[in-house]
Design an enzyme around this catalytic site. Structure first.
Site, short mmCIF file in Angstrom:
data_model
loop_
_atom_site.label_atom_id
_atom_site.label_comp_id
_atom_site.label_asym_id
_atom_site.label_seq_id
_atom_site.Cartn_x
_atom_site.Cartn_y
_atom_site.Cartn_z
N LYS A 170 77.11 4.38 5.03
CA LYS A 170 77.70 4.28 6.41
C LYS A 170 78.96 4.28 6.72
O LYS A 170 79.59 3.31 6.32
CB LYS A 170 76.94 3.05 7.29
N GLU A 245 85.64 -5.73 -0.20
CA GLU A 245 87.04 -5.36 -0.32
C GLU A 245 87.67 -5.51 1.14
O GLU A 245 87.43 -4.73 2.00
CB GLU A 245 87.20 -3.75 -0.55
N CYS A 279 95.25 -1.78 2.98
CA CYS A 279 94.87 -3.30 2.81
C CYS A 279 95.65 -3.74 1.95
O CYS A 279 95.99 -5.10 1.98
CB CYS A 279 93.35 -3.19 2.41
N GLU A 377 97.11 -10.20 9.13
CA GLU A 377 97.20 -8.96 8.68
C GLU A 377 97.55 -8.10 10.16
O GLU A 377 96.91 -8.31 11.02
CB GLU A 377 95.91 -8.58 8.17
O1 TXE Z 1 87.34 -2.48 11.12
P1 TXE Z 1 85.76 -2.91 10.69
P2 TXE Z 1 87.90 -2.07 12.43
C1 TXE Z 1 91.25 -4.47 9.17
C2 TXE Z 1 92.63 -4.39 9.67
C3 TXE Z 1 92.22 -3.65 11.10
C4 TXE Z 1 90.96 -4.45 11.34
C5 TXE Z 1 90.01 -3.79 12.50
O2 TXE Z 1 93.16 -5.52 9.91
O3 TXE Z 1 93.13 -3.77 11.89
O4 TXE Z 1 90.29 -4.63 10.11
O5 TXE Z 1 89.46 -2.46 12.05
C6 TXE Z 1 81.68 -1.45 9.93
N1 TXE Z 1 77.87 -5.10 9.98
N2 TXE Z 1 90.53 -3.50 8.22
O6 TXE Z 1 87.60 -2.86 13.38
O7 TXE Z 1 85.00 -3.26 12.05
C7 TXE Z 1 82.21 -0.36 10.47
O8 TXE Z 1 81.54 0.11 11.22
C8 TXE Z 1 77.97 -4.11 9.20
C9 TXE Z 1 90.92 -3.55 6.74
O9 TXE Z 1 87.98 -0.53 12.30
O10 TXE Z 1 85.54 -4.06 9.94
C10 TXE Z 1 83.06 0.33 9.51
O11 TXE Z 1 82.22 1.34 8.86
N3 TXE Z 1 79.20 -3.34 9.15
C11 TXE Z 1 90.45 -2.61 5.93
C12 TXE Z 1 83.40 -0.94 8.57
O12 TXE Z 1 82.62 -1.89 8.69
C13 TXE Z 1 79.89 -3.58 10.10
C14 TXE Z 1 90.25 -1.34 6.51
C15 TXE Z 1 85.08 -1.33 8.85
O13 TXE Z 1 85.21 -1.71 10.40
C16 TXE Z 1 79.96 -4.37 11.01
C17 TXE Z 1 89.83 -1.23 7.76
C18 TXE Z 1 78.72 -5.34 10.97
N4 TXE Z 1 78.22 -6.42 11.96
C19 TXE Z 1 90.16 -2.25 8.64
N5 TXE Z 1 80.97 -4.49 11.96
C20 TXE Z 1 90.74 -2.61 4.60
N6 TXE Z 1 90.40 -3.56 3.70
O14 TXE Z 1 91.19 -1.40 4.02
C21 TXE Z 1 81.82 -3.39 11.62
N7 TXE Z 1 81.26 -2.70 10.45
#
Ligand code: TXE
Length: 475
Positions: A170, A245, A279, A377
């Site tokens: 996904k 991660e 990240c 962050e």
């Molecule tokens: O991330 P999300 P977002 C951090 C960074 C950024 C913040 C928000 O600080 O500003 O996160 O980004 C899936 N159950 N990083 O909101 O929501 C979602 O669909 C299962 C750090 O875009 O965490 C997507 O596929 N899955 C980071 C994935 O999680 C769920 C990179 C990431 O989205 C879910 C990105 C749930 N309940 C953002 N909710 C890094 N470590 O590199 C969301 N997802």
């Protein structure tokens, strides 16, 4: 505009049930250039069933056949490099040339590298009177983000397939097109049906099915700490393996004996790659108190070398942020920091940006330990500067965060830098700006996550141990 209307399940493109779609924006122009279907829980279920049905056969294949399949995927991606680079430059906003090298070059390399590693891997060993086998963990759910979208997918899907696992992916709803292209490549590579499945959709709808489903043996997640915590909680009900991660707030520590100019230039690059949406970005710069005036000048010069601009325009060194939501979040945090007393050194929330596109000017601020900007962050082109009195103070500040993903140390004496790096509670430290190594383990201490990606360490994440006790001791 391209409309994608199907998921890839059981080796076929299956028309999506729901009418609703996600719009994919070109982050430099704000224009919608594609739509993808919002998958349903039922579609996620059906993908899990397909992956389960394919597992025994795929796991039983000779390793060389799985490795050959990965090589075919690498070749398929390579043949579509231009299209992938354009797509990711538009989805994420990274300047095209860089996107081609980093966002497309890395996943191609990783598919090929996991093919090689798999062929060379020791799949069994004798320990006393036991034969210890390595076996695939089973069906893997991969949930991935938008910042390095195809590479984050590659770092899960390639080692999982190499290990003999089957996969349901996904991808991020913000940058999903590169994943659809990968699915087309995998389809052409001729993997058995159900070995790889792709369902687009939201985290709560599709992602949570993968985290909870009893037929999913492992979930590998990259994204925010918030969503990672949720995935972990849900996964605990079925005791599945969870690799996470998550975020970071990594420190670049400039020791008193460093080459200051090189250290500041390198630290700024290590913060601003992908407009700070990395990240492991080095987002906190720690410098000796008495060098601050020089550091400020060097920072202004380093930032001025990185002009922002549309990702498809030659000459742009930094692109926009991925989305309006991300831009607004970053600007709000910076404004909060300024209200709390941070000192603006370069850029800022009111600095001019192009009229179209989700741009934020690279921004540098002086903050104090404990400030919001020193701890949270930000995930944008924002570097915060902290000063330290002595090296004990520097080590304490460097570790004063709930995260522990990356970091850097700068010193003219490599042994000195290594000694300091040993004191840092973090998964990776670059000494004097040394480059990323795709064979070395990548992952976090503390709330940056669990598990490691990259190279042999990344392959082992997807393996179980099985011990056979034999009568033929030592044979
Ligand atoms: O991330 P999300 P977002 C951090 C960074 C950024 C913040 C928000 O600080 O500003 O996160 O980004 C899936 N159950 N990083 O909101 O929501 C979602 O669909 C299962 C750090 O875009 O965490 C997507 O596929 N899955 C980071 C994935 O999680 C769920 C990179 C990431 O989205 C879910 C990105 C749930 N309940 C953002 N909710 C890094 N470590 O590199 C969301 N997802």
């Amino acid at each position: 505009m391209k409309t994608w209307d199907s998921h890839y399940i059981g080796g076929r493109w299956i028309k999506a049930q729901a009418q609703a779609t996600f719009s994919v924006h070109d982050s430099s122009t704000e224009e919608v250039f594609a739509t993808v279907p919002t998958g349903t829980a039922a579609e996620a279920e059906s993908a899990v069933r397909a992956a389960r049905a394919a597992f025994d056969g795929w796991a039983a294949l000779p390793v060389a056949e799985r490795a050959d399949a990965l090589d075919r995927i690498a070749a398929g991606l390579k043949a579509r490099t231009d299209e992938l680079a354009q797509t990711i430059a538009r989805e994420v906003g990274m300047p095209l040339k860089l996107a081609r090298a980093v966002q497309v070059g890395s996943p191609i390399w990783n598919f090929g590298n996991f093919a090689k590693l798999t062929r060379a891997f020791e799949w069994q060993e004798r320990v006393g009177h036991s034969l210890v086998l390595r076996e695939p963990v089973g069906v893997v759910g991969c949930i991935t983000p938008w910042n390095f979208p195809l590479n984050q997918i590659a770092l899960k899907v390639a080692p999982a397939l190499a290990a003999g696992c089957t996969v349901v992916l996904k991808p991020s709803e913000v940058a999903p097109i590169n994943a659809l292209i990968l699915a087309e490549v995998i389809d052409e590579a001729g993997l058995p049906p159900g070995v790889f499945n792709l369902v687009n959709g939201s985290g709560p709808e599709v992602g949570e099915v993968l985290a909870t489903h009893p037929e999913v043996d492992m979930v590998s997640f990259t994204g925010s700490t918030r969503a990672g915590r949720r995935v972990s909680e849900l996964a605990s009900q079925t005791i599945k393996r969870v690799a996470l991660e998550l975020g970071g707030k990594s420190a670049s520590v400039v020791l008193p004996d460093a080459d200051l100019e090189a250290a500041i230039k390198g630290s700024v690059s290590a913060c601003l790659l992908n407009s700070g949406q990395t990240c492991s970005a080095h987002t906190r710069l720690l410098v000796p108190e008495d060098r601050l005036p020089e550091v400020k000048e060097l920072l202004r010069t380093a930032v001025a070398r990185l002009p922002i601009g549309p990702s498809l325009e030659e000459g742009s060194k930094l692109g926009p942020l991925v989305s309006a939501a991300q831009r607004d979040r970053v600007l709000a945090l910076v404004r909060q920091g300024l209200a709390e007393g941070a000192e603006l050194i370069a850029g800022g929330p009111d600095a001019a940006v192009p009229e179209r596109g989700y741009f934020v000017q690279p921004t540098v601020l002086r903050v104090k330990p404990g400030d919001t900007l020193a701890r949270e962050e930000i995930f944008g082109p924002v570097l915060v500067v902290l000063t330290y009195r002595d090296e004990d103070d520097a080590a304490r500040i460097a570790n004063d965060t709930p995260y522990g993903l990356g970091g850097g140390v700068w010193s003219r004496d490599e042994d000195h830098a290594i000694a300091f790096a040993r004191r840092m509670r973090t998964g990776q430290v670059d000494i004097n700006g040394a480059p990323f190594n795709g064979q070395a383990p990548f992952g976090g201490y503390k709330q940056s996550g669990n598990g490691r990606e990259n190279g042999r360490y990344g392959l082992e994440e997807f393996l179980e141990y099985k011990s056979l006790q034999l009568r033929t001791a030592g044979a």
